[in-house]
Motif scaffolding. Structure first.
Motif, mmCIF file in Angstrom:
data_model
loop_
_atom_site.group_PDB
_atom_site.id
_atom_site.type_symbol
_atom_site.label_atom_id
_atom_site.label_comp_id
_atom_site.label_asym_id
_atom_site.label_seq_id
_atom_site.Cartn_x
_atom_site.Cartn_y
_atom_site.Cartn_z
ATOM 1 N N ASP A 15 -18.696 43.798 9.132
ATOM 2 C CA ASP A 15 -19.986 44.376 9.485
ATOM 3 C C ASP A 15 -20.737 44.759 8.203
ATOM 4 O O ASP A 15 -20.177 45.431 7.330
ATOM 5 C CB ASP A 15 -19.775 45.622 10.349
ATOM 6 N N ARG A 18 -20.797 48.563 7.392
ATOM 7 C CA ARG A 18 -19.485 49.072 6.999
ATOM 8 C C ARG A 18 -19.110 48.594 5.605
ATOM 9 O O ARG A 18 -18.549 49.351 4.807
ATOM 10 C CB ARG A 18 -18.430 48.678 8.033
ATOM 11 N N ALA A 41 -29.350 54.296 7.352
ATOM 12 C CA ALA A 41 -28.902 54.224 8.739
ATOM 13 C C ALA A 41 -29.093 55.580 9.418
ATOM 14 O O ALA A 41 -29.112 56.616 8.757
ATOM 15 C CB ALA A 41 -27.434 53.820 8.803
ATOM 16 N N LYS A 42 -29.209 55.563 10.715
ATOM 17 C CA LYS A 42 -29.281 56.802 11.489
ATOM 18 C C LYS A 42 -27.905 57.468 11.466
ATOM 19 O O LYS A 42 -26.868 56.795 11.426
ATOM 20 C CB LYS A 42 -29.689 56.506 12.919
ATOM 21 N N THR A 44 -26.114 59.022 13.703
ATOM 22 C CA THR A 44 -25.177 58.691 14.785
ATOM 23 C C THR A 44 -24.568 57.301 14.595
ATOM 24 O O THR A 44 -23.376 57.106 14.827
ATOM 25 C CB THR A 44 -25.865 58.769 16.163
ATOM 26 N N ASN A 45 -25.385 56.351 14.158
ATOM 27 C CA ASN A 45 -24.897 54.998 13.898
ATOM 28 C C ASN A 45 -23.879 55.023 12.763
ATOM 29 O O ASN A 45 -22.809 54.412 12.837
ATOM 30 C CB ASN A 45 -26.073 54.069 13.573
ATOM 31 N N ASN A 48 -20.545 56.462 13.818
ATOM 32 C CA ASN A 48 -19.743 55.491 14.571
ATOM 33 C C ASN A 48 -19.045 54.509 13.643
ATOM 34 O O ASN A 48 -17.873 54.182 13.835
ATOM 35 C CB ASN A 48 -20.612 54.742 15.585
ATOM 36 N N HIS A 49 -19.757 54.033 12.631
ATOM 37 C CA HIS A 49 -19.147 53.106 11.673
ATOM 38 C C HIS A 49 -18.057 53.794 10.853
ATOM 39 O O HIS A 49 -17.009 53.202 10.579
ATOM 40 C CB HIS A 49 -20.212 52.514 10.748
#
Length: 101
Positions: A15, A18, A41-42, A44-45, A48-49
Motif C-alpha cells: 500500500d 503504508r 492523510a486524514k 482516522t485513515n 487504520n494503516h
C-alpha cells in the motif's frame, strides 16, 4: 529448497501510504500528529494503516503522555530483505539450470 518471501508482509507494504509511513519511520520515531503532517492523510485513515502495520509486526508503539509514538522494527525489514537476498542468490544459480521439456 524453494525460498519463499513473506507474501503477507509484502501485501502490507504494497500500500503506497503504508510504504510512505515505513519510509518516514526509517528515519525517525514519529507520533500520529507528525505522520498526518508528513503524509497529508486524514488521522482516522492513518490510524487504520498504523494498526495494520502494528498487527503485521512492522512497527511498534511507544506511549508518551497523551501521544503514541511509532517506530519501525528494523529486524522485520532486515528479515524481509534477507528473504529477497536469498531469492536473488537462487535466481543467480538458476540461470545455469534449465529443466528439460
Amino acid at each position: 529448497m524453494m525460498t519463499s518471501v513473506d507474501t503477507d508482509l509484502i501485501r502490507v507494504l504494497a500500500d503506497p501510504l503504508r510504504l510512505k509511513i515505513v519510509n518516514l519511520l526509517a528515519h525517525e520515531t514519529l507520533c500520529t500528529t507528525h505522520l498526518v503532517e508528513e503524509t497529508g492523510a486524514k488521522q482516522t485513515n492513518l490510524s487504520n494503516h498504523l494498526r495494520v502495520l502494528r498487527e503485521a509486526g512492522v512497527v511498534e508503539t511507544e506511549p508518551c503522555g497523551r501521544f503514541t509514538y511509532y517506530k519501525l522494527r528494523a529486524d522485520v525489514i532486515a528479515a524481509l530483505a534477507g528473504q529477497f537476498t536469498e531469492l536473488a542468490e537462487h535466481a543467480r544459480t538458476a540461470a545455469d539450470r534449465k529443466r528439460p521439456c
